[in-house]
Design an enzyme around this catalytic site. Structure first.
Site, short mmCIF file in Angstrom:
data_model
loop_
_atom_site.label_atom_id
_atom_site.label_comp_id
_atom_site.label_asym_id
_atom_site.label_seq_id
_atom_site.Cartn_x
_atom_site.Cartn_y
_atom_site.Cartn_z
N GLY A 1 -67.87 -30.07 -25.64
CA GLY A 1 -66.54 -29.48 -25.57
C GLY A 1 -66.42 -28.21 -26.41
O GLY A 1 -65.78 -27.24 -26.00
N THR A 2 -67.03 -28.22 -27.58
CA THR A 2 -66.93 -27.05 -28.46
C THR A 2 -67.55 -25.84 -27.79
O THR A 2 -66.93 -24.77 -27.70
CB THR A 2 -67.62 -27.33 -29.81
OG1 THR A 2 -66.99 -28.46 -30.41
CG2 THR A 2 -67.53 -26.14 -30.74
N ASN B 1 -55.69 -34.04 -29.71
CA ASN B 1 -56.63 -35.10 -30.12
C ASN B 1 -56.12 -35.91 -31.30
O ASN B 1 -56.50 -37.06 -31.47
CB ASN B 1 -57.99 -34.50 -30.45
CG ASN B 1 -57.90 -33.33 -31.40
OD1 ASN B 1 -57.28 -32.32 -31.09
ND2 ASN B 1 -58.50 -33.48 -32.57
N GLN C 1 -59.57 -34.35 -24.14
CA GLN C 1 -58.97 -35.69 -24.34
C GLN C 1 -58.37 -36.27 -23.06
O GLN C 1 -57.96 -37.42 -23.06
CB GLN C 1 -57.90 -35.63 -25.44
CG GLN C 1 -58.47 -35.35 -26.84
CD GLN C 1 -59.24 -36.53 -27.43
OE1 GLN C 1 -59.07 -37.68 -27.02
NE2 GLN C 1 -60.09 -36.26 -28.39
N SER D 1 -65.78 -32.81 -22.31
CA SER D 1 -66.90 -33.25 -23.15
C SER D 1 -67.37 -34.63 -22.71
O SER D 1 -66.56 -35.50 -22.42
CB SER D 1 -66.42 -33.31 -24.61
OG SER D 1 -67.37 -33.95 -25.41
N HIS E 1 -68.99 -37.13 -24.41
CA HIS E 1 -68.95 -38.33 -25.25
C HIS E 1 -67.55 -38.91 -25.44
O HIS E 1 -67.39 -39.97 -26.05
CB HIS E 1 -69.62 -38.08 -26.60
CG HIS E 1 -68.89 -37.18 -27.54
ND1 HIS E 1 -68.25 -37.66 -28.65
CD2 HIS E 1 -68.71 -35.84 -27.55
CE1 HIS E 1 -67.71 -36.64 -29.32
NE2 HIS E 1 -67.98 -35.53 -28.66
N THR F 1 -83.16 -23.92 -20.72
CA THR F 1 -83.47 -25.04 -19.82
C THR F 1 -82.41 -26.13 -20.00
O THR F 1 -82.06 -26.50 -21.11
CB THR F 1 -84.88 -25.59 -20.13
OG1 THR F 1 -85.80 -24.51 -19.97
CG2 THR F 1 -85.25 -26.73 -19.21
N CYS G 1 -62.11 -32.89 -44.89
CA CYS G 1 -62.49 -32.95 -46.29
C CYS G 1 -63.44 -31.80 -46.58
O CYS G 1 -64.53 -31.75 -46.02
CB CYS G 1 -63.18 -34.29 -46.57
SG CYS G 1 -63.36 -34.58 -48.31
N1 PLP Z 1 -61.49 -30.38 -28.07
C1 PLP Z 1 -60.89 -31.53 -28.37
C2 PLP Z 1 -59.44 -31.71 -28.05
C3 PLP Z 1 -61.60 -32.57 -28.97
O1 PLP Z 1 -60.98 -33.73 -29.26
C4 PLP Z 1 -62.98 -32.37 -29.25
C5 PLP Z 1 -63.75 -33.42 -29.93
O2 PLP Z 1 -63.34 -33.92 -30.95
C6 PLP Z 1 -63.57 -31.15 -28.89
C7 PLP Z 1 -62.79 -30.18 -28.31
C8 PLP Z 1 -65.02 -30.88 -29.14
O3 PLP Z 1 -65.86 -31.57 -28.24
P1 PLP Z 1 -67.39 -31.83 -28.62
O4 PLP Z 1 -67.41 -32.90 -29.66
O5 PLP Z 1 -68.03 -32.26 -27.33
O6 PLP Z 1 -67.95 -30.53 -29.10
#
Ligand code: PLP
Length: 378
Positions: free
Chosen positions: A71-72, A151, A179, A198, A200, A236, A320
Site C-alpha cells: 500500500g505504501t 485506519n 482498509q 495492500s 496483507h 522483476t 513512538c
Molecule cells: N494506507 C492505509 C490506510 C493503511 O492502513 C496502511 C497500512 O497500515 C497503508 C496505507 C500501508 O500499506 P502497506 O503496509 O502495504 O505498505
C-alpha cells in the site's frame, strides 16, 4: 492462556487458499515473467490471472492495474508519479490531514520538487471537510488525496463526492483504499483516477499491493528499470506475492463476522463498565471491525502493555519516536487534546475473530483498566 488478536487493521492472517496458491511460486515454479520461454510464459500467465482478479474486484480495466510492494508504494507512486508529470499550471496538491503516513511521507518530497501542498481539515470523525475542499478547488489543482476509510478510527469518507469535486476542475483523485478493498465497505461507484490497495490487510501476503491508474492519467515511474508493469514499476515481479494478492481479492468478504465480533466486544465492555468514550458516533459510517475508544485518565501505552501481558493484542495510533510517545496526528486533526489522544486504543476484528474471543477480550480489558486505576489510586 489463549492469545487474543484484535489488531486486524494492522495485518490479518494469510488465507489458507492464498498459501496454497503461492506455494508453487516459492517452490518449483521459478520462471521470470519477462522471459519468452515456457517457464517465463507460465509466470506471466499467473501474473495476468492475478491482474484480472484485481481489476475485477476494483472495477477497472486489466491494463490499469500496477503491482507494487504494498500500500505504501502504491500511494507514493500515485502521488509522486503524477507530480513528476505535472504541467506548469497545475502545481497544487490537496491532502486530507488524517491520511496515512504512506501519503504524509510524500509531502516534503512534493515541496522539494516545487509542488504546493495544502491541507484539508477533517471533521470530528476524521473525514475530510467537503465544504473546505470545494472552496479550495480551482483549475490549478493537480491532485486530491483522500483515504476511503481511516485506519485508526475506521470512519468512512464519501469518496464519490470528493471525486466529483475533482472532476469538475480536472484534478486527479487518489484514494487510499487499503482498509476497504476486499470488504463490504468497498464502494463500487468509486471512480478515482488512482487507487491503492495492500495484500496483507485482506488475507494476502505482506510486501505486495496494487495501484490502479485510470487510462488517460499522466504519470511517471518512480522505479524506471526494465519497463515492467507497463513501464510504471521496473524490476522483476514478485510472482508469489502477486499470485497471493490475486487470490485474496477474490475471497468472499466476511464483514458480518467482523461486525458480530466488534459488537459482542463493545456490548460486553458496556456491561462491565461505563467509564470509556467511543470515538465514532453510532450513526456515522465506520468499518465493521473497528472499535476505537479511550478510558479517560488511563494512558494507552500503559494499558496496551498490560493487555499484551494478559494475552491481548490491540493498538494505539501513537507513534513512538526517540523514546517519547507522540499522539496520533489523526486524533489531533479531529480536535482531540494531546492528553486525550494519548489515551486512544484501537481494537480491530477480522475474519478469524469469534464471539467468545471478543467477550473474553472485553473482560480482560476491563480487568486491565481496573488494575491500572487501583495502582494509580494506591
Ligand atoms: N494506507 C492505509 C490506510 C493503511 O492502513 C496502511 C497500512 O497500515 C497503508 C496505507 C500501508 O500499506 P502497506 O503496509 O502495504 O505498505
Amino acid at each position: 492462556m489463549d492469545r487474543l488478536f484484535f489488531d486486524h487493521a494492522a495485518t490479518t492472517p494469510v488465507l489458507p487458499e492464498v498459501v496454497a496458491a503461492m506455494e508453487p511460486w516459492v517452490g518449483h515454479e521459478f520462471g521470470n515473467p519477462s522471459s519468452l520461454h515456457a517457464p517465463g510464459r507460465t509466470a506471466r500467465a499467473a501474473i495476468d490471472a492475478a491482474r484480472e482478479s484485481v481489476a475485477d474486484a476494483l472495477g477497472c480495466a486489466f491494463g490499469e492495474v500496477v503491482f507494487t510492494s504494498g500500500g505504501t508504494e502504491a500511494a507514493v507512486t500515485a502521488i509522486l508519479g503524477v507530480a513528476l508529470a505535472a504541467p506548469a499550471d497545475r502545481l497544487r496538491i490537496l491532502i486530507s490531514r488524517a491520511e496515512h503516513q504512506a501519503v504524509l511521507g510524500t509531502v516534503t518530497i512534493l515541496e522539494r520538487i516545487g509542488m504546493r501542498v495544502e491541507w484539508i481539515d477533517v471533521d470530528a470523525f476524521g473525514r475530510p471537510r467537503l465544504d473546505q475542499l470545494e472552496n479550495r478547488m480551482e483549475d490549478d489543482v493537480l491532485l486530491v488525496s483522500t483515504m476511503h476509510a481511516n485506519n485508526e478510527v475506521g470512519s468512512i469518507t464519501d469518496v464519490v463526492a470528493v471525486g466529483s469535486a475533482c472532476r469538475q476542475h480536472g484534478a486527479y483523485h487518489f484514494v487510499d483504499a487499503v482498509q476497504t478493498a476486499g470488504t463490504d465497505a468497498w464502494c463500487s461507484k468509486l471512480e478515482a483516477d488512482l487507487i491503492a490497495i495492500s495484500g496483507h490487510k485482506i488475507g494476502g501476503p505482506k510486501g505486495v499491493g496494487a495501484l490502479t491508474v485510470r487510462g488517460g492519467t499522466t504519470i511517471k515511474p518512480l522505479i524506471a528499470g526494465g519497463g515492467q508493469e507497463r513501464e510504471l514499476r521496473g524490476g522483476t515481479e514478485n510472482v508469489a506475492g502477486i499470485v497471493g494478492l490475486g487470490v485474496a481479492v477474490r475471497h468472499p468478504d466476511l464483514t458480518a463476522n467482523r461486525r458480530m465480533a466488534r459488537d459482542a466486544f463493545l456490548m460486553e465492555l458496556r456491561n462491565q463498565r461505563s467509564d470509556f468514550v467511543e470515538s465514532i458516533a453510532a450513526d456515522a459510517e465506520q468499518l465493521a471491525g473497528h472499535a476505537h475508544l479511550r478510558f479517560p485518565g488511563v494512558g494507552a501505552e500503559t494499558l496496551l502493555i498490560r493487555l499484551d501481558r494478559a494475552g491481548v493484542a490491540a493498538s494505539s495510533g501513537s507513534a513512538c519516536s526517540s523514546g517519547s510517545v507522540e499522539p496520533s496526528h489523526v486524533l489531533l486533526a479531529m480536535g482531540w487534546a494531546r492528553s486525550e489522544a494519548k489515551e486512544a486504543l484501537r481494537f480491530s476484528f477480522g475474519r478469524t475473530s469469534t464471539e467468545e474471543q471478543a467477550i473474553e477480550g472485553a473482560k480482560r480489558l476491563s480487568l486491565a483498566v481496573d488494575e491500572i486505576k487501583h495502582a494509580a489510586a494506591s
